[in-house]
Enzyme design. Structure first.
Site: not given
Ligand SMILES: [Cu+2]
Length: 646
Positions: A308-309, A311-312, A315-316, A392-394, A451
């Site tokens: 969960f990028d 919540g875990e 990301v910011g 690994n991801y962007d 919202d």
């Molecule tokens: Cu993928």
């Protein structure tokens, strides 16, 4: 922890201009002072999250939001005691401090320091070292460890700990791409509080794939091509938008820009200013992507791989500093973002948010066969974006605003595939992308929180399908096409799936404002209709990603319901977020409502995705639907004098 450089009483003069502006460095320091004075920051307490506790909508809209508050997720590295704290920077006091019960509340997000700590812990573990040595990997300086959030799988010995599971990659030479060299079959389970490996799963040994994936290396990529001529974007009179602090105005649009360590870019008070008199018509009070989950589909020993990028990992916090001419072309305005490190000290990410304007091809065009009119207009869009790197991801998060009132959210996934060793033969769960190197199938499921305030707070959602009608007395030749409109009146009804075969859309209507024909004004959500969560509904990941079971949810606005998978996602046993939000089955017809939209690709990697992946796009579109009484762009002038005739 050291003391703070800026005192709380200095915040008044360096404070924000608007209640929705992001927390400032001075506010973070002031909040930290308040927590320290209350005894909440004794060493080794760390900040797993620190951000603005937004004032409730009602207070912002009535101008009563005078109190600036911050929220901190504190975790003690030695005891694991986790505390959810809210402080008032304005009132200089702690508002609340709640200690979590990890068995029911889950654990705080991953800390920045966890990465280095885990590497040290794993590389000191004799069992893991022996398993590596057996694979011929004696030099641990050439192994990269990758801490992965653990999830919850009902294993008592695991579930009571603050923990991560660790996969390993070899990086034989300094600049090798480690993701090309997974050490498969083995995982170390690390207790972050006891600071030790408590279990090593060592299920099979496969050769570490050897082919280089170092796309920086000319031997791998080949010489750069010389056939691309320059493209330059110039706006000799500057861009058509204005940025005043965090308030952005462009053509008929206005909005406020926010940024948060967890959610990344947030947009606020998005509205349209009518030409006549400039009356602002609200559309979205707050738009963000508060959660995303990336569940992997390899059922072997790595069944637990699902991040969960937001919540875990937050990301910011990992936002990139963007470079003019590299990441962004043209006339760019940048905003910095302020986040904090593990000790709550502010850190500025320069040029984190990019604002610019783009030509977007034809807006409208017609050659009239009767009156000879030949007209062509250019579409433009305002782009507000940022990019972040999570492992690994962007991911690039882009919001587009168009001249004709369309709003679009697009996410660009790029970076490097997460890899495993390919076992040979038919292996249905992954693609062999290089010799012996596999990339498991996975999903990227994003959750947008919209919202909505279409022409005011009183909104409702209608599901709109299109269908043909059978031959009958009113339809003798069977050509009739109609819309089937179903009003979603209660939260329990709101879990909906997209259906491309019926052209399904969701229309957010005002229950107060009407257009010139007396119909409700509205904005329509156009989904992409990709699969929702494919994991079995009875699986542990499905319990934790309840939001990902459907494309659409609608809830009644509640300032405490902000995150699609709940406030505390890491090692949460499940049921938080959307399933809990809709449990009360509130009335959503003519209410202040929030629309939650799940979208994103199911990714069976291609050979072309290796060793670095061309951007894969996903997103959704919101279009004004009878919100305007006619095309709102008739007044857009021809791009040049010779573009208009007749
Ligand atoms: Cu993928």
């Amino acid at each position: 922890m050291t003391d703070t450089a800026v005192r709380a009483d200095e915040t008044a003069r360096s404070g924000p201009a608007h209640p929705l502006d992001p927390a400032t460095a001075a506010e973070y320091l002031a909040g930290r002072d308040i927590m320290a004075a209350a005894g909440l920051l004794t060493d080794p307490v760390r900040f797993a999250y620190y951000g603005l506790e937004e004032a409730p909508k009602g207070d912002v809209l009535t101008g009563a939001a005078a109190d600036r508050r911050l929220r901190a997720f504190l975790v003690n590295l030695d005891t694991g005691v986790s505390t959810d704290v809210v402080v008032s920077v304005t009132g200089r006091k702690v508002i609340s401090a709640r200690q979590l019960d990890p068995r029911t509340d889950g654990q705080m997000p991953i800390l920045e320091s966890d990465f280095a700590a885990v590497d040290e812990i794993v590389k000191a573990d004799p069992g893991w070292l022996a398993a590596m040595a057996r694979r011929g990997l004696d030099d641990v300086s050439k192994i990269r460890t990758c801490p992965i959030t653990a999830g919850v799988f009902g294993v008592a010995d695991d579930d009571r700990r603050r923990m991560v599971r660790v996969l390993a990659f070899a990086q034989p030479r300094e600049h090798d791409l480690a993701w090309a060299h997974p050490v498969d079959g083995i995982a170390a389970y690390v207790d972050l509080i006891e600071k030790k490996v408590f279990k090593v799963t060592d299920e099979f040994e496969l050769a570490v794939p050897a082919e280089s994936g170092d796309y920086d290396d000319e031997a791998v990529r080949g010489p750069h091509r010389s056939t691309l001529k320059p493209i330059e974007i110039t706006q000799p009179e500057g861009p058509s938008f204005t940025l005043n602090g965090h308030e952005l105005r462009w053509q008929d649009w206005s909005m406020r820009i926010g940024f948060d360590a967890r959610e990344g870019l947030t947009l606020h008070q998005i509205g349209w200013h009518d030409h006549d008199g400039g009356h602002k018509r609200p559309v979205i009070y707050r738009a963000s992507i508060p959660e995303m989950v990336v569940p992997y589909g390899d059922p072997r020993f790595r069944y637990w791989q699902a991040y969960f990028d937001s919540g875990e990992y937050l990301v910011g916090k990992w936002a990139n500093s963007l470079e003019l001419g590299c990441d962004c072309l043209g006339e760019i305005a940048y905003l910095d973002a302020t986040v904090t490190d593990d000790t709550g000290q502010p850190r500025t990410i320069a040029n984190a948010i990019c604002v610019h304007e783009e030509d977007f091809g034809i807006l409208w065009k017609h050659t009239d066969i009767f009156n000879g009119s030949v007209q062509s207009r250019r579409q433009r869009r305002l782009v507000v974006s940022y990019f972040t790197t999570v492992g690994n991801y962007d991911y690039g998060f882009y919001w587009y605003f168009y001249l004709d009132g369309t709003i679009e959210c697009e996410i660009k996934a790029t970076g490097v595939l997460f890899t495993s060793a390919h076992p040979g033969g038919e292996h249905p769960y992954s693609t062999e992308v290089a010799p012996g190197l596999a990339a498991p199938a996975h999903q990227h499921l994003f959750s947008a929180r919209l919202d909505m305030t279409v022409d005011g707070l009183a909104n409702a959602v209608e599901e709109v399908d299109v269908s043909g009608r059978p031959i009958g007395p009113d339809n003798p030749y069977g050509n009739a096409i109609v819309q089937e409109v179903t009003r979603l009146t209660r939260e329990s009804q709101s879990g909906r799936r997209a259906d491309d075969s019926r052209g399904r859309t969701w229309r957010v209507v005002s229950t107060e404002q009407r257009n010139r024909f007396g119909h409700p004004t509205s904005f329509t959500l156009y989904p992409e209709a990709a699969p929702v969560l494919l994991a079995d509904p009875a699986s542990p990941v499905a319990a934790r990603a309840g939001f990902a079971q459907n494309h659409l949810w609608v809830t009644r606005y509640d300032p405490d319901q902000r995150y699609s998978a709940g406030d505390f996602v890491n090692q949460h046993p499940g049921g938080a977020g959307i399933p809990a939000f809709i449990a009360g089955d509130r009335d959503i017809d003519g209410a202040d409502i929030v629309v939650w939209h799940t979208f994103g690709p199911t990714h069976f990697p291609r050979l072309e995705d290796w060793p670095v992946m061309p951007v894969a796009r996903c997103g959704f579109v919101l279009k004004p639907t009878s919100f305007f009484d006619r095309n709102p762009t008739l007044d857009v002038p021809p791009p040049a004098s010779h573009c208009s005739a007749g």
